[in-house]
Design a protein around this motif. Structure first.
Motif, PDB file in Angstrom:
ATOM      1  N   GLN A  92      -3.601   0.759 -11.132  1.00 34.13           N
ATOM      2  CA  GLN A  92      -4.025  -0.398 -10.343  1.00 34.13           C
ATOM      3  C   GLN A  92      -2.896  -0.893  -9.447  1.00 34.13           C
ATOM      4  O   GLN A  92      -2.613  -2.087  -9.384  1.00 34.13           O
ATOM      5  CB  GLN A  92      -4.513  -1.514 -11.267  1.00 34.13           C
ATOM      6  CG  GLN A  92      -5.793  -1.180 -12.003  1.00 34.13           C
ATOM      7  CD  GLN A  92      -6.925  -0.849 -11.044  1.00 34.13           C
ATOM      8  OE1 GLN A  92      -7.138  -1.545 -10.055  1.00 34.13           O
ATOM      9  NE2 GLN A  92      -7.642   0.227 -11.316  1.00 34.13           N
ATOM     10  N   SER A 112      -0.812  -2.288  -6.494  1.00 37.33           N
ATOM     11  CA  SER A 112      -1.089  -3.261  -5.445  1.00 37.33           C
ATOM     12  C   SER A 112      -0.350  -2.782  -4.201  1.00 37.33           C
ATOM     13  O   SER A 112       0.870  -2.576  -4.232  1.00 37.33           O
ATOM     14  CB  SER A 112      -0.577  -4.632  -5.883  1.00 37.33           C
ATOM     15  OG  SER A 112      -0.638  -5.542  -4.817  1.00 37.33           O
ATOM     16  N   ARG A 147      -6.242  -2.063  -3.276  1.00 38.77           N
ATOM     17  CA  ARG A 147      -5.949  -2.045  -4.698  1.00 38.77           C
ATOM     18  C   ARG A 147      -6.302  -0.689  -5.260  1.00 38.77           C
ATOM     19  O   ARG A 147      -7.321  -0.120  -4.945  1.00 38.77           O
ATOM     20  CB  ARG A 147      -6.753  -3.114  -5.405  1.00 38.77           C
ATOM     21  CG  ARG A 147      -6.075  -4.469  -5.213  1.00 38.77           C
ATOM     22  CD  ARG A 147      -6.231  -5.331  -6.338  1.00 38.77           C
ATOM     23  NE  ARG A 147      -5.526  -5.985  -7.283  1.00 38.77           N
ATOM     24  CZ  ARG A 147      -4.244  -6.017  -7.566  1.00 38.77           C
ATOM     25  NH1 ARG A 147      -3.410  -5.312  -6.938  1.00 38.77           N
ATOM     26  NH2 ARG A 147      -3.773  -6.759  -8.516  1.00 38.77           N
ATOM     27  N   GLU A 191       3.669  -1.952  -7.516  1.00 41.40           N
ATOM     28  CA  GLU A 191       3.485  -2.791  -6.327  1.00 41.40           C
ATOM     29  C   GLU A 191       4.247  -2.153  -5.165  1.00 41.40           C
ATOM     30  O   GLU A 191       5.384  -1.720  -5.326  1.00 41.40           O
ATOM     31  CB  GLU A 191       4.017  -4.194  -6.588  1.00 41.40           C
ATOM     32  CG  GLU A 191       3.810  -5.145  -5.442  1.00 41.40           C
ATOM     33  CD  GLU A 191       4.341  -6.535  -5.748  1.00 41.40           C
ATOM     34  OE1 GLU A 191       3.864  -7.473  -5.127  1.00 41.40           O
ATOM     35  OE2 GLU A 191       5.252  -6.672  -6.600  1.00 41.40           O
TER      36      GLU A 191
END
Length: 151
Positions: free
Chosen positions: A35, A37, A46, A107
Motif C-alpha cells: 500500500q 503512498s 495508492r 512512501e
C-alpha cells in the motif's frame, strides 16, 4: 525474530529508480510496500498497481541520480528525469523523498518546479523540429546510458 533488510534505505531508493529506468518493473514492484503512498507533483496514487501502471506506459523514461542521502528511514534523492515521446525529449530536475521500512518503500514523494517542466516541454517541442536543440543528458550519464538514450 527481527528481520534485517539486505540493503540500506538509500540503496533501496537508488535501486528502485534504476529498475524503473531500466524497465525492470517486476523487480521495482518487489521493492514497494503493498500500500505504498505515491505522489508525483499533484498526482496522488495508492498501491503498487496504480504507480507501476504509469511506469509501463509506452514512453521512454530514464533517471540520472546525482545524490541520494538517508537518515534512518527517510531518503532524499536529487536527480534528473528524462522522458522521450517519439521525437520529443523532455528532461527536468526532480527531488524525491522516500520512506523505507523493512527494506520496502512505503512512501514516495517527488517534487519539481512546474516552470522548469514547462520550459523543458517547450525545449522538447523545438528539439523535435531542430534536433540540435534537444536537451543533453546530465554529466552523470555514463557512455552506455548516452548510447542507449540516443538509439
Amino acid at each position: 525474530m527481527h528481520y534485517t533488510p539486505l540493503w540500506s534505505p538509500p540503496d533501496v531508493t537508488a535501486r528502485f529508480l534504476d529498475c524503473l529506468a531500466g524497465g525492470d518493473v517486476e523487480l521495482a514492484e518487489k521493492m514497494l510496500a503493498p500500500q505504498v503512498s505515491f505522489r508525483f507533483g499533484w498526482l496522488p496514487a495508492r498501491g503498487c498497481r496504480s504507480m507501476l501502471r504509469r511506469a509501463r506506459s509506452p514512453r521512454r523514461f530514464d533517471t540520472f541520480i546525482h545524490n541520494v542521502v538517508g537518515d534512518g528511514v527517510v531518503v532524499l534523492s536529487e536527480r534528473t528525469d528524462a522522458y522521450r515521446f517519439g521525437p520529443v525529449w523532455v528532461q527536468f530536475a526532480v527531488c524525491g523523498r522516500t520512506r523505507v521500512v523493512d527494506g520496502k518503500i512505503v512512501e514516495w514523494r517527488d517534487y519539481f518546479d512546474w516552470a522548469e517542466v514547462a520550459g523543458a516541454c517547450a525545449r522538447g517541442a523545438v528539439g523535435a523540429l531542430i534536433p540540435a536543440a534537444r536537451p543533453h543528458l546530465p554529466a552523470t550519464a555514463s557512455r552506455d546510458d548516452q548510447a542507449a538514450w540516443l538509439s
